[in-house]
Design an enzyme around this catalytic site. Structure first.
Site, PDB file in Angstrom:
ATOM      1  N   ASP A   1       0.825  -1.203   0.000  1.00 34.98           N
ATOM      2  CA  ASP A   1       0.000   0.000   0.000  1.00 34.98           C
ATOM      3  C   ASP A   1       0.867   1.265   0.000  1.00 34.98           C
ATOM      4  O   ASP A   1       2.105   1.193   0.020  1.00 34.98           O
ATOM      5  CB  ASP A   1      -0.938  -0.042   1.205  1.00 34.98           C
ATOM      6  CG  ASP A   1      -2.342   0.444   0.877  1.00 34.98           C
ATOM      7  OD1 ASP A   1      -2.503   1.209  -0.095  1.00 34.98           O
ATOM      8  OD2 ASP A   1      -3.295   0.060   1.586  1.00 34.98           O
TER       9      ASP A   1
ATOM     10  N   ASP B   1     -10.274   3.366  -3.661  1.00 35.24           N
ATOM     11  CA  ASP B   1     -10.892   2.186  -3.061  1.00 35.24           C
ATOM     12  C   ASP B   1     -12.339   2.010  -3.521  1.00 35.24           C
ATOM     13  O   ASP B   1     -13.111   2.957  -3.595  1.00 35.24           O
ATOM     14  CB  ASP B   1     -10.879   2.302  -1.539  1.00 35.24           C
ATOM     15  CG  ASP B   1      -9.485   2.221  -0.964  1.00 35.24           C
ATOM     16  OD1 ASP B   1      -8.559   1.789  -1.683  1.00 35.24           O
ATOM     17  OD2 ASP B   1      -9.309   2.599   0.214  1.00 35.24           O
TER      18      ASP B   1
END
Length: 412
Positions: free
Chosen positions: A152, A207
């Site tokens: 990430d 997301d």
């Protein structure tokens, strides 16, 4: 030799101690889009050893593993502290048996084990990141038996994106275990332009949320719906292919959208040759959810070895026509009703001719004779000698696979 192979082999040589066989194993990790499951969409921070073992059990007993879903991935919040030598530990409360034992359990099921980290000092949830510990963490993951790393991009204010991901890629090489590398910087630095030399897949958007059509802003982060992601990912098709995939984020099938929306979501991800990473609780699926996720005809479109991402050819009256060339001169066509009301459309073969500038192939149902199958009903629909009229519910699809029967057969 392909440019990508040259880059990888050069990296191996520079690291020393590795060999060409390892580079070949790295390249073989994602010849088709990866398939598996991840904890974040359903469990968020509330993960533990017992739940992950139960998920692995259910992946096998439900038939998901037989369909190709092989990765069991633990997302953020598995972490404990680093020890006195800086080695990362898992949370002793959540994972009392340790990650090595959990990986062994998953491997014994015939599945693969995935884990999460972050290129910054902390993960998105505030757990220890890998900044300054890249080689140490990669070696730890290899020792634990990790097969997949999602990396990430939180808490990285002064870092260079490409350099940070290349550093972890090199660390994974040095660790000596082939680990699929999933780049997750949300498309912020156009990774499709550079990540093919570094990882196997890269996020192209922010997301996903469990909504078909929405944008939600929570201040320092947000969520977008299936339609918003679809429109961002579709134009990037030329960057995808065997070993390197555009990643429009994990699936939300089974998490609360309607059955129609779930079916359209899954179909369109398959048309885009997206990684199929489940995000639902596979221990407790409805029959409808299971039927969508285990449809092998639709999965075969996603996993087609030609490795070409499909595209939206045209839109008419709110209905989109998506095309995907497949091996052996086959084609997949997905007719997507983007409106909330039912639409009746005519499949007129003269309207459906198209040319793909990536494969340099033409779909010519006005001249070539194809048989075709409805992939959601499982029904063989005959051949392309007469037009068809179909009705598609709102936010739903009709999806077909066309197989060439007779070339240059001029239809009346």
């Amino acid at each position: 030799m392909k440019l990508k192979s040259v880059v990888l082999l050069t990296a191996v040589a520079l690291l020393g101690g590795a060999n060409h066989g390892y580079a070949q194993k790295w390249e073989e990790l994602a010849k088709t889009p990866p398939m598996g499951w991840s904890s974040w969409n359903k469990f968020n921070r509330k993960i533990n050893e017992k739940a992950i073992k139960e998920i692995a059990d259910a992946m096998v007993s439900s038939g998901l593993a037989d369909c190709g879903y092989v990765y069991v991935n633990i997302d953020d919040c598995w972490h404990g502290e680093r020890d006195e030598n800086g080695k990362i530990q898992c949370s002793p409360e959540k994972f009392p048996g340790g990650m090595k034992a959990l990986a062994d359990y998953i491997h014994a099921k015939g599945l693969k084990f995935g884990l999460y980290s972050d290129a910054g000092c902390k993960t998105c949830a505030g757990e220890p990141g890998s900044l300054g510990h890249e080689y140490q963490d990669a070696k730890t993951y290899a020792d634990w038996g990790v097969d997949y790393l999602k990396y990430d991009w939180c808490n990285t204010p002064d870092q260079n994106t490409k350099a940070s991901y290349r550093l972890m890629r090199d660390a994974l090489y040095a660790a000596g275990r082939p680990i699929l590398f999933s780049i997750c910087e949300w498309g912020s630095t156009k990774p499709w332009e550079w990540a093919g030399e570094i990882g196997h897949m890269w996020r192209t958007t922010g997301d996903i949320g469990c909504d078909f059509d929405s944008e939600k802003d929570y201040g320092d982060w947000g969520e977008i719906g299936v339609l918003q992601i679809l429109d961002k990912n579709e134009p990037l098709r030329r960057y995808a292919g065997p070993g390197h995939w555009n990643d429009p984020d994990m699936l939300e099938v089974g998490n609360g959208m309607s059955e129609n929306e779930d079916r359209a979501h899954f179909s369109l991800w398959c048309m885009m040759a997206a990684p199929l990473i489940l995000g639902n609780d596979v221990r407790d699926m409805s029959a409808e959810t299971k039927a969508i996720l285990t449809n092998k005809d639709v999965i075969a479109v996603d996993q087609d070895p030609l490795g070409v991402q499909g595209w939206r050819f045209f839109t008419r009256n709110g209905v989109e026509y998506w095309y995907k060339p497949l091996v052996n001169d086959d084609w997949a066509i997905c007719v997507f009703n983007r409106t909330t009301e039912p639409k009746t459309v005519k499949l007129d073969w003269k309207d459906l001719i198209t040319y793909d500038n990536i494969t340099r192939r033409t779909f010519k149902p006005d001249r070539n004779l194809y048989s075709f199958k409805n992939l959601w009903t499982g029904k063989d629909e005959g051949v392309t000698d007469v037009t068809r009229t179909i009705t598609i519910p709102g936010y739903d699809v009709a999806m077909y696979r066309f197989t060439l029967v007779d070339r240059e057969n001029v239809l009346p």
